[in-house]
Design a protein around this motif. Structure first.
Motif, PDB file in Angstrom:
ATOM      1  N   HIS A 242       1.302  -1.163  -0.107  1.00 31.50           N
ATOM      2  CA  HIS A 242      -0.376  -0.153  -0.039  1.00 31.50           C
ATOM      3  C   HIS A 242       0.515   1.425   0.219  1.00 31.50           C
ATOM      4  O   HIS A 242       0.335   2.762  -0.658  1.00 31.50           O
ATOM      5  CB  HIS A 242      -1.168  -0.222   1.638  1.00 31.50           C
ATOM      6  N   GLY A 245       3.765   0.780  -3.024  1.00 28.38           N
ATOM      7  CA  GLY A 245       3.173   0.726  -4.705  1.00 28.38           C
ATOM      8  C   GLY A 245       2.013   1.998  -4.726  1.00 28.38           C
ATOM      9  O   GLY A 245       2.766   2.502  -5.639  1.00 28.38           O
ATOM     10  N   THR A 246       1.607   2.550  -3.928  1.00 32.06           N
ATOM     11  CA  THR A 246       1.157   3.896  -4.945  1.00 32.06           C
ATOM     12  C   THR A 246       2.153   4.789  -4.892  1.00 32.06           C
ATOM     13  O   THR A 246       2.032   5.213  -5.685  1.00 32.06           O
ATOM     14  CB  THR A 246       0.134   4.365  -2.889  1.00 32.06           C
ATOM     15  N   LEU A 247       3.381   4.923  -3.668  1.00 32.74           N
ATOM     16  CA  LEU A 247       4.742   5.852  -4.468  1.00 32.74           C
ATOM     17  C   LEU A 247       4.861   5.512  -6.004  1.00 32.74           C
ATOM     18  O   LEU A 247       5.147   6.457  -6.628  1.00 32.74           O
ATOM     19  CB  LEU A 247       5.279   6.205  -3.715  1.00 32.74           C
ATOM     20  N   ILE A 249       3.733   3.759  -8.158  1.00 34.54           N
ATOM     21  CA  ILE A 249       2.527   3.998  -9.285  1.00 34.54           C
ATOM     22  C   ILE A 249       2.797   5.921  -9.770  1.00 34.54           C
ATOM     23  O   ILE A 249       2.710   5.834 -11.114  1.00 34.54           O
ATOM     24  CB  ILE A 249       0.934   3.052  -8.346  1.00 34.54           C
ATOM     25  N   ILE A 250       2.398   6.749  -8.345  1.00 36.77           N
ATOM     26  CA  ILE A 250       2.323   7.809  -8.954  1.00 36.77           C
ATOM     27  C   ILE A 250       3.719   8.012  -9.766  1.00 36.77           C
ATOM     28  O   ILE A 250       3.255   8.756 -10.466  1.00 36.77           O
ATOM     29  CB  ILE A 250       2.225   9.127  -7.655  1.00 36.77           C
TER      30      ILE A 250
END
Ligand code: UDP
Ligand code: MG
Length: 320
Positions: A242, A245-247, A249-250
């Motif tokens: 979470h 992965g978020t960083l 994807i950004i």
């Protein structure tokens, strides 16, 4: 007292030591004197953390003299206080496990009241509080700062997280594994395992008589790094993907947008030399960093799944 069955044990004292040869005889003498006033079945577990002085020989003498009362384990090299505690916890069979330093700075007189706080008042963990400290100011001021930050992060209202003198229910020490310098954060780790009743007791603290402190200015940096990783692990332990992965994807999205924009400009609008534009490098960089962040999250998830809880210390000798 009546040690007919070895599993009948009230108190296990766990004492990590690193080059404390002068203190060991007086310490055991002091403990046995204090404990003779009470009627506890107890054991003293020494973990020699790779001492290079005569500490191990002295422990062998003490074992020969006191027999079952003393257990001694020796690491082949210095692994740090937390590893020594971890090893001691593994062996500890007492209902209450009490840790103390080997350098005579902690008083064995505290053992009885600590034991009672656990057994009678129902605490899971009781931490000592060196209210009146006998340490140089270079230690006391950073320590105040640490404790303030630790209180904020952990929401545990302790004044002195780092106190070597602590008492635990046996279950607590079996459920926690510490390494590195993590011994400072035992109350936080205990709380995460669901042991919420954490108390504090003002304890007597004395000046170091022999030897030197094993924690220098380095403690400042390592203490804060540990706090950081603790905070981080606590927050993202369950789902590292979470976070990473978020960083990731950004970052990847920014890279893709930048590169698509440049490609469109090149193909349809004939923009010259796109490889000279800062945006080109920005796009490449964020794409690479994003992929790495994403993979980090992925790998963390894998490790999380198959985490090995056991630490393997190189134990040289055990006198149990
Ligand atoms: N200790 C240890 N391994 C280490 C450093 C320290 O087992 O790598 C032990 C040390 O021998 C002592 C306790 O941990 O029994 C606390 O260390 P020290 O007294 O040096 O810390 P301070 O009281 O200065 O915070
Ligand atoms: Mg000390």
């Amino acid at each position: 007292m009546f040690r007919l069955f070895y599993w009948f044990m009230d108190i296990s004292l766990v004492i990590p030591l690193y080059n404390e040869e002068e203190s060991l005889h007086p310490l055991v003498k002091w403990i046995t004197e204090v404990m003779s006033k009470h009627n506890y079945a107890y054991e003293i577990i020494f973990v020699n953390d790779g001492s290079s002085d005569g500490s191990w020989d002295i422990l062998k003498e003490l074992k020969a003299k006191h027999g079952d009362l003393i257990k001694a384990i020796s690491f082949r090299r210095n692994y740090g206080k937390a590893a020594a505690l971890d090893q001691g916890f593994e062996v500890a069979s007492g209902d209450v496990v009490i840790t103390m330093d080997a350098d005579l700075q902690d008083s064995p007189e505290e053992i009885d009241p600590l034991y009672k706080m656990i057994t009678e008042e129902g605490y899971d963990l009781v931490s000592g509080w060196k209210k009146k400290r006998h340490d140089p100011i270079t230690k006391t001021i950073p320590s105040k700062l640490f404790n303030a930050v630790a209180r904020k992060v952990s929401h545990i209202k302790l004044h002195d997280f780092n106190c070597g003198l602590k008492a635990y229910k046996n279950d607590v020490v079996k459920d926690i594994h510490v390494y590195g310098d993590m011994h400072r954060w035992m109350p936080v780790l205990a709380k995460w395992q669901g042991y919420g009743k954490i108390g504090e007791k003002v304890v007597e603290h004395r000046a170091r008589e022999f030897g030197v402190s094993k924690f220098g200015a380095k403690r400042l940096i390592s203490g804060f790094l540990d706090l950081l990783s603790l905070f981080f692990v606590g927050k993202f332990n369950k789902k590292p993907m979470h976070f990473f992965g978020t960083l990731g994807i950004i970052s990847i999205a920014m890279g893709v947008i930048a590169l698509i924009y440049l490609s469109v400009m090149k193909i349809f609008f004939d923009m010259p030399r796109i490889q000279d534009r800062p945006l080109f490098f920005f796009g490449l960089l964020t794409l690479i960093i994003g992929t790495q962040l994403f993979l980090t999250g992925f790998i963390s998830e894998l490790i999380n799944d198959s985490r090995v809880k056991e630490n393997n210390y190189n134990v040289k000798e055990k006198l149990l």
